[in-house]
Design a protein around this motif. Sequence first.
Motif, PDB file in Angstrom:
ATOM      1  N   VAL A   1      48.860  34.341  46.311  1.00 22.30           N
ATOM      2  CA  VAL A   1      49.033  34.946  44.882  1.00 22.30           C
ATOM      3  C   VAL A   1      48.490  36.443  45.147  1.00 22.30           C
ATOM      4  N   GLU A   2      49.335  37.457  44.709  1.00 31.28           N
ATOM      5  CA  GLU A   2      49.033  38.863  44.723  1.00 31.28           C
ATOM      6  C   GLU A   2      48.003  38.873  43.654  1.00 31.28           C
ATOM      7  N   ILE A   3      46.704  39.716  43.881  1.00 24.31           N
ATOM      8  CA  ILE A   3      45.958  39.768  42.759  1.00 24.31           C
ATOM      9  C   ILE A   3      46.069  41.445  42.134  1.00 24.31           C
ATOM     10  N   ALA A   4      46.396  41.405  41.168  1.00 24.20           N
ATOM     11  CA  ALA A   4      46.677  42.734  40.503  1.00 24.20           C
ATOM     12  C   ALA A   4      45.756  43.385  40.246  1.00 24.20           C
ATOM     13  N   VAL A   5      44.587  42.740  39.524  1.00 21.72           N
ATOM     14  CA  VAL A   5      43.111  43.517  39.468  1.00 21.72           C
ATOM     15  C   VAL A   5      42.276  42.119  39.011  1.00 21.72           C
TER      16      VAL A   5
ATOM     17  N   VAL B   1      39.390  46.262  41.287  1.00 25.52           N
ATOM     18  CA  VAL B   1      38.448  45.656  40.682  1.00 25.52           C
ATOM     19  C   VAL B   1      38.411  46.616  39.199  1.00 25.52           C
ATOM     20  N   VAL B   2      38.182  46.246  38.230  1.00 30.09           N
ATOM     21  CA  VAL B   2      37.728  46.969  36.960  1.00 30.09           C
ATOM     22  C   VAL B   2      36.384  46.378  36.661  1.00 30.09           C
ATOM     23  N   ARG B   3      35.390  47.176  36.894  1.00 30.92           N
ATOM     24  CA  ARG B   3      34.104  46.782  36.504  1.00 30.92           C
ATOM     25  C   ARG B   3      33.926  46.914  34.989  1.00 30.92           C
TER      26      ARG B   3
END
Lengths: 875, 76
Positions: free
Chosen positions: A304-308, A325-327
């Motif tokens: 699975v491609e991880i968008a974020v 990553v969105v912290r």
Amino acid sequence: MSPTFEFEGRQIPIEPGDTIASALHRAGVRTFNRSIKHHRRRGLYCVTGDCPNCSLNVDGEPGVRSCVTPAVEGVRVKRETGFPSAERDLLSATDRAHPLMPVGFYSKMFIKPSFAWPVAEKVISRATGVGRLPEHRVPRRKPARHLHCDLLVVGGGVAGLSAAIAAAQGGERVILCDEGAPGEKLPPGPTLERVRALADELRAMPGAQVFERHTAVGIYEGPLVPVVGEEALLRIHPERVIVATGAVEAHSVFRGNDVPGVFLGRGAARLAGRHRVLPGMRAVVAASTPEGLEHLETLRSAGVEIAVVAIPDDMADRVPSGVPVVRGGRVAAVEGGKTVRAATVTSPTGTERFECDTVVLSLELTPRDALLRMGYGLPVSGAGDSVWPGCTLDEAAESGRLAAAGTPVEPRAAEGIAVARHGYVCLCEDVSIGDLEQAWDEGWRSSEILKRYTTATMGPCQGAMCSRILASFVTAKAGPGPAGTRTTARPPARTHRLEDLAAGIHEVIDKRTALHDRHIEMGARMDWSGSWKRPFHYGDAAEEYRAVRERVSVMDVGTLGKFLVAGRDATTLLDRVFPCRVEGLEPGRSRYLVALDEAGYVMDDGMICALEGSRYYLTSTSGGADRMEMWLRNWTDRWDLHVHVVNQTTMLGAINVAGPRARDLLSALSDDAIDRETLPHMTHAEITVAGVPCRAIRVGFVGELSYELHHPRSRSVELWDALLTTGVAFDIRPHGLDALEILRMEKGHFYLGQDTLPDDHPAKLGLGWAVAMDKPTFVGKVALERMADIPIERRFIGLMFEGAAPTRGVPLYDGDHIVGRVTSCGWSGALSRAIGLGWMRAPDGVFATDLRAGETRATVTTPPFYDPEGARLRA
Amino acid sequence: MALRIPCPHCGLREYTEFTFGGELRDLESPDPEQDFVRVYLRENDAGPQRERWFHTFGCRRWLTLTRDTVTNEVTP
């Protein structure tokens, strides 16, 4: 070629290990359901059997949780919500018309005009609902078993197993049940190994029983825990219960949180890891637990491609490099219709939109504690994730041991959940945050009240997913306090078939007399008569009737209540319990016995036979035997008398020999004197018939010369055979309850409970003669005295009909007024007309004589109809 | 709330073996009005009450005990 099952006309391939849901997802099915009110598309979400989204119709059975149901070749699966189909649901317009269908819809709409409601109800009930009951289905009859133990553990994880082992080591009898099997939901790894080791240890322990695929329904007073298994319903009676049912990843609320493609982390990981089917191609993952990082890894390695990844700041470093990553981010909204199109992630640094087809939420754990929330006041404690959500394995084991030792495991309060402004709170019942807001504004201001008004937490999952959200919503509005407590859960905690809950109801044990097999051999139609199986006829009830009236017949009356009452105070007891005179009744004499309750109403009737030495033999009606025993023992106990009451109902058999030739038949089989002078009506004697010792009682329910032969049950068949064999010379035949019905009706004998009402005192039934009001005391006497001045406005009556008998139970009309009821009726051979018994009222004291029973003309008479002088009886 | 009944003949047994016989009532009352009250009216207390139980699936004897109707605590 791989096996397949049918889904709405398509063949769906099954891979090894597939559930119905995983196979459908692989085949591209995304809409599994339509929501109950707004017909929104719902797809796989929890994939652990916790949420309602994957319910499908499997082989005609509605509401099957397809995510935990193994795919079996050849089953027929379909969706059943939505009109005309779940894929194209015209009723989804109700979603856009949300403002027209406000919360509390049922309470508000159609109240006026009231005539609109019946129509509206039909429309609404078609439009809502989650499935259709199969029209033709023979329910499986499952047995129910009762099990007793010291400790019942629900849930076979680390906590539950540890608790069970600790208790079993302490010598307790332990039962552990799990809706699946210990460890089966776990991926390979140290946790699985630990669970397997514990399960093996427990299984090897004496005094411990493990039931796999057994689901606890609820916890009831006792405690009683019904547990549904494939083969039987277990009714478990433990001393105490430990609930270790684990936790489920928290449902979270944001706009679009129910669009197909939004998954809980375990669900997405289960599809990708175990079933090797990608939940989607490109995912936004929100994770704030260590488990969430494992799910991320499972998804990535599956492709699975991880968008974020939206993740708390302090965990961001544990995300593999290269993954965006969105912290401090969280999913704020999801766009999509049929499936997810994009997700918006907000963080302290801003808001960003990500195209994706999947959103995976692994935010925190919420206890799967429905059983705990219904066990208040009972010896029930929790262990593991169900009280300490997110605890470590060692903590889980420790909590299990603590609970087993009886130390309360204080729940670790799960933190409140931040409540968004949009999104669905309760997936089962389709309740959104907007609905809660509106209900709050209308003044419903605690979680229990909001539950009742909005139906949130009321669905099949009983708030497993949403009750924390509801509580948080209230607490955020009202501040901490009792208003925001979590709602009580009600059984069942999981979804069950009614046939599983009804297990055992068919297990009714019939009572049989010693002659049961004889009746069947003679072609009798056996049926229920109270708790007994008795012969209704042997093929020709009219001929049986004639045998009694014209020749001789036998009837098995072994079902009668039969009692020996003996001891120093036996006479005193009977004289004080019953209204007839017992003192002075000579041995060998019998008396009709009517039993009154303390309110003076007729409870039962029978015979009392005086034996030598202040001993008495009592009979009661077949249905009243148990009550009669309790009644006699109660008064013996309360008056502190010296009396033995021996219930001989099943020790003795009884055969009634009746008809004008009865004496001739018995004389051929007995050397004892049974002539009219020696053994007249209302007497009894010990005689020997065909070598069988009998107590012969001269009494006649059917109104002919008759002898009731009471004898040892073990000799019943012998006696019956001898009577029928010798009786051939008299053209004997046995009679059943059908013939008895008209025989006793002709004599005006009532059946207690059929022809009488619960508040019939003796005078209403014409039994004043059976009551000795001049006795100093008897049960019910004061009540009879109190009622003596009340005019009798309802009477037991006989009826003669013109033409055929009406249906039993029809009302009796005097003109246009209903004045009574027909309680028994039939065709009388003796009178060659239809007769009946019943009761009628006359508030003014004047009893009409010409009535109408339905369309049939009825004349009121005073029973009996047949041989009113009793000459045949006394013959 | 578990309900076990101490039967003087059979020991401590599950309540499902018994038949409930209601509140313990006066034996009789010669005055008809008082008798009406005795026969028809119940105290229905929330708390300890004297009760009759019949051990149907046991010794088939009656016993009188005190049961707290709120907690099911039983004392002989």
